[in-house]
Structure formats: C-alpha cells, structure tokens
Design a protein around this motif. Structure first.
Motif, PDB file in Angstrom:
ATOM      1  N   SER A 136       8.426  -0.960  -5.785  1.00  0.00           N
ATOM      2  CA  SER A 136       9.739  -0.973  -6.425  1.00  0.00           C
ATOM      3  C   SER A 136      10.845  -0.407  -5.538  1.00  0.00           C
ATOM      4  CB  SER A 136       9.690  -0.180  -7.739  1.00  0.00           C
ATOM      5  OG  SER A 136       9.447   1.195  -7.490  1.00  0.00           O
ATOM      6  N   THR A 137      10.501   0.074  -4.342  1.00  0.00           N
ATOM      7  CA  THR A 137      11.505   0.682  -3.466  1.00  0.00           C
ATOM      8  C   THR A 137      11.724  -0.123  -2.185  1.00  0.00           C
ATOM      9  OG1 THR A 137       9.800   2.076  -2.413  1.00  0.00           O
ATOM     10  CG2 THR A 137      10.994   3.016  -4.286  1.00  0.00           C
ATOM     11  N   SER A 138      11.361  -1.420  -2.216  1.00  0.00           N
ATOM     12  CA  SER A 138      11.527  -2.287  -1.043  1.00  0.00           C
ATOM     13  C   SER A 138      10.796  -1.723   0.174  1.00  0.00           C
ATOM     14  CB  SER A 138      13.012  -2.489  -0.719  1.00  0.00           C
ATOM     15  OG  SER A 138      13.687  -3.079  -1.802  1.00  0.00           O
ATOM     16  N   TRP A 139       9.579  -1.273  -0.060  1.00  0.00           N
ATOM     17  CA  TRP A 139       8.773  -0.680   1.000  1.00  0.00           C
ATOM     18  C   TRP A 139       7.722  -1.654   1.521  1.00  0.00           C
ATOM     19  CZ3 TRP A 139      10.292   3.162   3.729  1.00  0.00           C
ATOM     20  CH2 TRP A 139       9.421   3.923   4.501  1.00  0.00           C
ATOM     21  N   ASN A 140       7.650  -2.828   0.905  1.00  0.00           N
ATOM     22  CA  ASN A 140       6.653  -3.817   1.290  1.00  0.00           C
ATOM     23  C   ASN A 140       6.974  -4.445   2.640  1.00  0.00           C
ATOM     24  OD1 ASN A 140       7.118  -3.732  -1.722  1.00  0.00           O
ATOM     25  ND2 ASN A 140       5.134  -4.757  -1.671  1.00  0.00           N
ATOM     26  N   VAL A 141       5.928  -4.934   3.292  1.00  0.00           N
ATOM     27  CA  VAL A 141       6.056  -5.712   4.521  1.00  0.00           C
ATOM     28  C   VAL A 141       5.718  -7.168   4.188  1.00  0.00           C
ATOM     29  CG1 VAL A 141       5.069  -6.094   6.826  1.00  0.00           C
ATOM     30  CG2 VAL A 141       5.507  -3.760   6.018  1.00  0.00           C
ATOM     31  N   PRO A 142       6.510  -8.143   4.651  1.00  0.00           N
ATOM     32  CA  PRO A 142       6.214  -9.554   4.349  1.00  0.00           C
ATOM     33  C   PRO A 142       4.825  -9.964   4.827  1.00  0.00           C
ATOM     34  CG  PRO A 142       8.419  -9.321   5.270  1.00  0.00           C
ATOM     35  CD  PRO A 142       7.755  -7.984   5.422  1.00  0.00           C
TER      36      PRO A 142
END
Length: 258
Positions: A136-142
C-alpha cells in the motif's frame, strides 16, 4: 518423620531453588533508533528540498525523499546460537516515521558476539504480495524487474556540469538482468549490516547512524551525470550500490531503556 529424612528434604529443597535461580535467563526487549548524517552533520527532513549536499564526485544535490527497509534483527552468541527477530521496518525519513523500531519479540539477555540486521529483504522473503502494508506504500518492484520489494527509495535533484537542475532516483532493489530471454540474478544485493559484539543485561535501545554521503563514495565514486535515473533495471548500478552500502550504517551506542 525421621530427623535425617527431614534434613535431606530441606537440603534438596534448597538445592532445587538454587538451581532454578541459576538456570533462569531473563529476556530483554530491544529497539533500534535510526538517525542520519552527511559526513558527520546531522540530517533530518528539515534539510530536505534544498540543494545543500555535495557528493564525492563534486555534484551538489538535494534530498526530497529517503526511505529504506530493514529486516531480520539477528543476535549471535559466542557459542554460535542465533536468535532472529523475524520482522521488518520501513524507515521513512521524509515523513519522520518509523525512525524507531521496537519489535514485540524479546531475546535472552547475555553476551552476543555479533548483532546484525538486513538492509532490504533476503531473497527467500522478497516475494510479491507477502507484505500488505508495503504493497500500500508503493514499495513494490515491477515484475519485469524481478518483482518483490524495494530496499531503498532515495530521490532528489542535483546540479549538472552545465549548471542545470535535474532529478535523480537512487533506488536500491534486488539486482536483475532482464536483457535475455529470462530474468537472471547476477548477485545478491541485500546487505547484512554487522554491528559487532554487545552485552545485554537490560532492555536496550540500539542507536544506529546512516552516513548518507557513503552511498556516493566508497568504494565507487558515484558520477551522477551518468548514473542518475533508470538505475533499477541496471544490474551494474545495483551492484555498485551494494558495494557502497557496506559502510553506510554504524552503531553509535547501546543504551538501557525502560
């Protein structure tokens, strides 16, 4: 009751009490507090958005966002026994959030030959969708870059050689090479930060310092004019970040806490 039997029972009782006391190991709770420096000068979010820092290569820059993940607090005693607090914390310097991390788990008090934590996530834990709060904090990697999660997001602006203000994105992730038919992982880039030996007799607060300037100078003198954006799909840049990150963190002190 026979007098000898009474004496024997009393002695056994005393021995039992003494043994229980000696064998009892008190647990302690620990906290990690993170502060930030630029080569000895304290840095907080009040210093952000102002071009006031100079890196080893000579470029001047600002910090607009700085946040990073730490995980797996690990305590090793001289016998080689290991206690791992399986938890993580997203240190958000920009918003002054989670600068102190106090996991619920405790560990036995005593002498430890080394204390360490992981900058980022080890590979077996760095999997998509595992951590809803990080999602939810835009911490993902594509997925095209291997998926999982960032280790660090470090952004701002710098002054180029032609005196132009330009943005940079110094983002640390797992190093991946997607230039071929399938994604490969040339080298692990999470960092095990070793803090050295400590003795814990009470609840303790570890004061950890990050020297932000180190990300740009040792052993690789970072050239922002050529390495400023699109660093996530660049495995060479990620490995350089890993190498420069080896001396970023240090243990300032360990303080007793309530």
């Amino acid at each position: 009751m026979n007098r000898k039997v009474c004496i024997l029972l009393v002695l056994l009782s005393l021995l039992s009490c003494h043994t229980d006391s000696d064998d009892k190991i008190s647990n302690v709770t620990i906290s990690f507090n993170f502060s930030h420096l630029w080569d000895g000068t304290p840095v907080t979010n009040e210093d952000f958005n102002d071009i006031k820092f100079t890196i080893e290569n000579g470029e001047r820059l600002s910090i607009e966002r700085l946040r990073y993940l730490i995980s797996d607090l690990t305590f090793t005693n001289p016998n080689g026994d290991v206690w791992v607090i399986d938890a993580y914390n997203l240190v958000d310097v920009t918003n002054a959030e989670n600068l102190t991390f106090s996991p619920e788990s405790s560990i036995p008090g005593g002498v430890y030959s080394n204390v360490s934590f992981t900058f980022g996530l080890k590979n077996e834990k760095n999997m998509d969708g595992v951590y809803p709060d990080l999602n939810s904090t835009s911490w993902n990697v594509p997925q095209i870059l291997g998926g999982g999660y960032h280790y660090m997001q470090f952004d701002g602006k710098f002054i180029t050689n032609t005196n132009v203000e330009q943005g940079y994105n110094y983002h640390a992730i797992r190093a991946v090479d997607n230039s071929g038919d399938q994604i490969t992982y040339p080298q692990d880039t999470f960092i095990i930060v070793n803090l050295g030996p400590v003795t814990l007799t009470n609840n303790a607060m570890f004061q950890i310092e990050m020297n932000i300037a180190e990300w740009f100078k040792n052993p690789n003198t970072w050239d922002l004019s050529s390495l400023n954006q699109m660093l996530m799909p660049n495995p060479t840049a990620q490995i350089m970040m890993y190498e420069n990150g080896q001396n970023v963190f240090s243990l300032k002190s360990v303080e007793s806490s309530p």
